[in-house]
Design an enzyme around this catalytic site. Structure first.
Site, PDB file in Angstrom:
ATOM      1  N   GLU A 278      33.579 -59.145 116.845  1.00 21.48           N
ATOM      2  CA  GLU A 278      34.583 -60.211 116.744  1.00 21.48           C
ATOM      3  C   GLU A 278      35.822 -59.856 117.583  1.00 21.48           C
ATOM      4  O   GLU A 278      36.429 -60.716 118.212  1.00 21.48           O
ATOM      5  CB  GLU A 278      34.962 -60.410 115.274  1.00 21.48           C
ATOM      6  N   GLU A 281      35.070 -60.578 121.071  1.00 20.86           N
ATOM      7  CA  GLU A 281      35.052 -62.045 121.276  1.00 20.86           C
ATOM      8  C   GLU A 281      36.484 -62.555 121.447  1.00 20.86           C
ATOM      9  O   GLU A 281      36.769 -63.369 122.341  1.00 20.86           O
ATOM     10  CB  GLU A 281      34.372 -62.725 120.073  1.00 20.86           C
ATOM     11  N   CYS A 298      33.381 -64.900 108.522  1.00 19.58           N
ATOM     12  CA  CYS A 298      32.580 -64.098 107.583  1.00 19.58           C
ATOM     13  C   CYS A 298      32.521 -64.673 106.182  1.00 19.58           C
ATOM     14  O   CYS A 298      31.686 -64.262 105.382  1.00 19.58           O
ATOM     15  CB  CYS A 298      33.088 -62.662 107.550  1.00 19.58           C
ATOM     16  N   SER A 318      34.607 -68.030 115.183  1.00 20.48           N
ATOM     17  CA  SER A 318      33.935 -66.900 115.831  1.00 20.48           C
ATOM     18  C   SER A 318      32.428 -67.097 115.670  1.00 20.48           C
ATOM     19  O   SER A 318      31.964 -67.616 114.654  1.00 20.48           O
ATOM     20  CB  SER A 318      34.367 -65.592 115.149  1.00 20.48           C
ATOM     21  N   LYS A 357      27.457 -66.611  99.154  1.00 21.78           N
ATOM     22  CA  LYS A 357      26.606 -65.697  99.926  1.00 21.78           C
ATOM     23  C   LYS A 357      25.126 -65.950  99.641  1.00 21.78           C
ATOM     24  O   LYS A 357      24.269 -65.657 100.476  1.00 21.78           O
ATOM     25  CB  LYS A 357      26.948 -64.240  99.603  1.00 21.78           C
ATOM     26  N   GLU A 360      24.360 -68.670 102.041  1.00 22.12           N
ATOM     27  CA  GLU A 360      24.386 -68.131 103.414  1.00 22.12           C
ATOM     28  C   GLU A 360      23.070 -67.407 103.724  1.00 22.12           C
ATOM     29  O   GLU A 360      22.484 -67.596 104.796  1.00 22.12           O
ATOM     30  CB  GLU A 360      25.554 -67.157 103.555  1.00 22.12           C
ATOM     31  N   GLU A 365      18.838 -70.360 109.997  1.00 25.47           N
ATOM     32  CA  GLU A 365      19.158 -69.598 111.211  1.00 25.47           C
ATOM     33  C   GLU A 365      19.346 -68.104 110.929  1.00 25.47           C
ATOM     34  O   GLU A 365      19.430 -67.308 111.854  1.00 25.47           O
ATOM     35  CB  GLU A 365      20.393 -70.191 111.917  1.00 25.47           C
ATOM     36  N   CYS A 503      37.795 -61.745  98.837  1.00 24.16           N
ATOM     37  CA  CYS A 503      36.565 -61.437  98.081  1.00 24.16           C
ATOM     38  C   CYS A 503      36.839 -60.774  96.740  1.00 24.16           C
ATOM     39  O   CYS A 503      36.027 -60.891  95.828  1.00 24.16           O
ATOM     40  CB  CYS A 503      35.657 -60.536  98.893  1.00 24.16           C
TER      41      CYS A 503
HETATM   42 FE1  HC0 Z   1      33.347 -60.237 101.417  1.00 16.94          FE
HETATM   43 FE2  HC0 Z   1      32.409 -59.681 103.682  1.00 16.94          FE
HETATM   44  S1  HC0 Z   1      34.442 -58.940 102.912  1.00 16.94           S
HETATM   45  S2  HC0 Z   1      32.795 -61.833 102.956  1.00 16.94           S
HETATM   46  O1  HC0 Z   1      35.026 -61.094 101.561  1.00 16.94           O
HETATM   47  O2  HC0 Z   1      33.451 -60.191 106.350  1.00 16.94           O
HETATM   48  O3  HC0 Z   1      31.376 -61.642  99.684  1.00 16.94           O
HETATM   49  O4  HC0 Z   1      33.575 -57.867  99.524  1.00 16.94           O
HETATM   50  O5  HC0 Z   1      30.823 -58.574 101.711  1.00 16.94           O
HETATM   51  O6  HC0 Z   1      29.609 -60.422 104.570  1.00 16.94           O
HETATM   52  O7  HC0 Z   1      31.966 -56.937 104.668  1.00 16.94           O
HETATM   53  C1  HC0 Z   1      32.216 -61.084 100.212  1.00 16.94           C
HETATM   54  C2  HC0 Z   1      33.538 -58.843 100.111  1.00 16.94           C
HETATM   55  C3  HC0 Z   1      31.745 -59.200 102.026  1.00 16.94           C
HETATM   56  C4  HC0 Z   1      30.666 -60.104 104.271  1.00 16.94           C
HETATM   57  C5  HC0 Z   1      32.071 -57.937 104.298  1.00 16.94           C
HETATM   58  C6  HC0 Z   1      33.033 -60.059 105.328  1.00 16.94           C
END
Ligand code: HC0
Ligand code: SF4
Length: 569
Positions: A278, A281, A298, A318, A357, A360, A365, A503
């Site tokens: 990133e 980028e 993310c 990104s 997540k 995701e 993809e 998170c």
């Molecule tokens: Fe997160 Fe992550 S930091 S989104 O906030 O970038 O869920 O803890 O794992 O993938 O590393 C959440 C937390 C993660 C991802 C990382 C990011």
């Protein structure tokens, strides 16, 4: 400072305090159901009613401000009787089959009924069963468990600015539902799970994937590995009787090994990798004059939001996959080759603080071979705690272990990903050093830290100052998006996390997460950073080694194939 009496005890509290807060400050517990510390006061459930001596009716303590000389009785016979009757009426319209509920033993209604001594209900059940919505990989909505407290409506509307949920109908027919009772998969739900995090009962919760993971662990043909997100190590302890913000990394690894995972890896490793990809980028976009500001990519709740509400903003995102998905892609390519295990025999589990997540991981993809998902199952912090308890593991007496290699080497920059502003700070530590070609004087960027909704900072690179911004929650993200659309955004780079605090406050974190709790977890995260010997992603030798032996260079063809994605709506 009004002076008053609660339950005949003299107290004085600050001007403007509600009775509920005054009681709390003096360790007097008044039960509540609709009240939640960081949300609006609704006074809908009326469980918190108290009696004011000399006043005819009962008042809701969450919405009544104290006055000089007030005499309050929180447990007078009248208050207790009303509270008990209301609770019984709620239970009469509730699927109270507690042993089959995800919230069994963690349910605020169950606890209340227990405290009030309700061992039988005077009112017969009037529940008319409605269909359960499990239309998506992240969130399940069970209207039969809903007590109409309104917390989910409030968090979705005021914190996230989305308003997926609202009330419909009146009286007994009143429901909390989506527009036209559509499935969550058919409305603008980002699967952030904030509704599930504040729900006091089992009406909204993550889709439980623990059985799927147990099956994989018990399948002798599968090589089951697990990755652990940055925020888990500072929150899991709360589920296992430790204090807020306890750092439990070593015990967490030991517990995962005991559960039967063959290898335990750290998502922080691919967080470092994300910063390299990133960061390059961003540098490329700045040098070539490409689309700016660039937004981080993310947080899957944020990506869902952009896809559904602002697809015209794709070019600002990104192209990097999240660390979770970079790990999955590498597991089924690099790791598969290195260990000589067929990708289809590798089963990748993620422990994440996040319900989005799960969605995701199931995106089409996100698959190296186009058939199997790179990440096979995602468990929330709460689901992992459930598995640890199922196995009867005495977590606190576990001997600490280390992550398996190469993920054993991770930076402090990766650790802070779990806090709002962390991805930005980690990126700045790398991008500025690469462009300035000299070490930073200070690697801590205080301006992007903390619980502010939108934070901004100016940073000087090669004598020029650029502005960066960080937003937590989608309602704050919307403000920054509107600036970009209006052409008034002064920023070069913007970090967005959908959940309050980042998170650490994710929708899959232990119940009872408040701003105050998130602050404790954030303190712990920065402590992890300070205690780590490598504090910049580009100093992580294991990541450099991965480039040297497998990926080539940042943004190489292979890196693009495995670590980047594209957006569709
Ligand atoms: Fe997160 Fe992550 S930091 S989104 O906030 O970038 O869920 O803890 O794992 O993938 O590393 C959440 C937390 C993660 C991802 C990382 C990011
Ligand atoms: Fe709203 Fe998020 Fe819950 Fe969906 S998951 S209903 S967007 S709070």
């Amino acid at each position: 400072m009004p002076n008053l009496k609660i339950n005949n005890v003299n107290i004085s509290v600050s001007e403007g305090s509600t009775i509920l807060n005054a009681a709390k400050q003096n360790n007097i517990n008044i039960p509540t159901l609709c009240y939640y510390p960081d949300l609006n006061i609704k006074s809908d459930c009326r469980i918190c009613v108290v009696e004011i001596v000399g006043q005819k009716g009962l008042v809701t303590s969450c919405s009544t401000v104290v006055k000089e000389g007030m005499q309050i009785l929180t447990n007078s016979p009248r208050a207790l009787n009303a509270r008990k009757t209301i609770t019984e009426l709620i239970l009469a319209n509730h699927d109270a089959n507690c042993t089959s509920c995800v919230r069994n033993m963690k349910c605020e209604l169950q606890k209340l009924a227990n405290t009030l001594g309700i061992d039988h209900n005077r009112f017969p059940s009037v529940l008319e069963k409605l269909p359960i919505d499990d239309s998506n990989p992240s969130i399940v909505r069970d209207p039969n468990r809903c007590i109409k407290c309104g917390r989910c409506i409030d968090v979705c509307k005021t914190v996230q600015g989305i308003s997926v949920l609202d009330t419909m109908g009146r009286g007994h027919d009143m429901q909390v539902t989506t527009a036209y009772h559509k499935l969550l998969s058919d409305v603008v739900c980002t699967y952030c799970g904030q509704c599930a995090a504040v729900c006091p009962v089992g009406a909204i919760h993550e889709k439980d994937d623990t059985d799927r993971v147990w099956s994989a662990i018990h399948d002798t043909n599968k090589h089951v590995i697990v990755q652990v997100a940055p925020a888990i190590r500072v929150s899991l302890g709360e589920e296992l009787n430790l204090s807020f913000g306890s750092i439990v990394t070593g015990k967490l690894i030991a517990a995962l090994k005991m559960l039967g995972f063959t290898k335990v890896f750290d998502t922080n490793f691919t967080a470092d990798l994300t910063i390299i990809e990133e960061g390059h980028e961003l540098i490329d976009r700045i040098k070539k004059g490409d689309t700016l500001p660039m937004f981080t990519s993310c947080c899957p709740g944020w990506i869902n939001y952009v896809e559904q509400k602002h697809p015209d903003m794709f070019k600002h995102l990104s192209t990097c996959k999240s660390p979770q998905q970079m790990f999955g892609a590498l597991a089924k390519s690099y790791y598969s080759q290195r260990e000589n295990i067929k990708p289809e025999d590798i089963y990748v589990v993620s422990i994440m603080p996040c319900t989005a997540k799960k969605y995701e991981a199931q995106r089409t993809e996100m698959s190296v071979n186009g058939i199997d998902p790179d990440v096979d199952a995602v468990l929330t912090t709460r689901e992992l705690a459930k598995m640890i308890k199922q196995m009867g593991i005495d977590f606190n007496s576990l001997r600490e272990m280390r992550f398996d290699k190469p993920d054993e080497v991770t930076s402090g920059a990766a650790a802070i990903f779990g806090a709002t502003g962390g991805v930005m700070e980690a990126a700045l530590r790398t991008v500025i050093e690469i462009l300035d070609e000299k070490p930073l004087d200070s690697i801590e960027f205080d301006k992007v830290r903390g619980m502010g909704g939108i934070k901004e900072a100016g940073v000087t690179i090669k004598g020029e100052t650029i502005k960066v911004a960080v937003a937590q929650t989608l309602s704050n993200a919307e403000i920054l998006i509107q600036q970009v659309k209006a052409g008034t955004s002064p920023y070069t780079f913007i970090e967005i996390m959908a959940c309050p605090g980042g998170c650490v406050g994710g929708g899959g974190q232990p119940y009872g997460t408040t701003h105050q709790v998130s602050i404790e977890r954030i303190h712990a995260i920065y402590q992890v950073d300070r205690l780590t010997s490598i504090r910049k992603s580009h100093d992580n030798a294991a990541v450099s080694n991965l480039y040297e032996h497998y990926l080539g260079a940042p943004h190489s063809e292979k890196a693009h194939h495995l670590l980047h994605t594209h957006y569709t709506n």
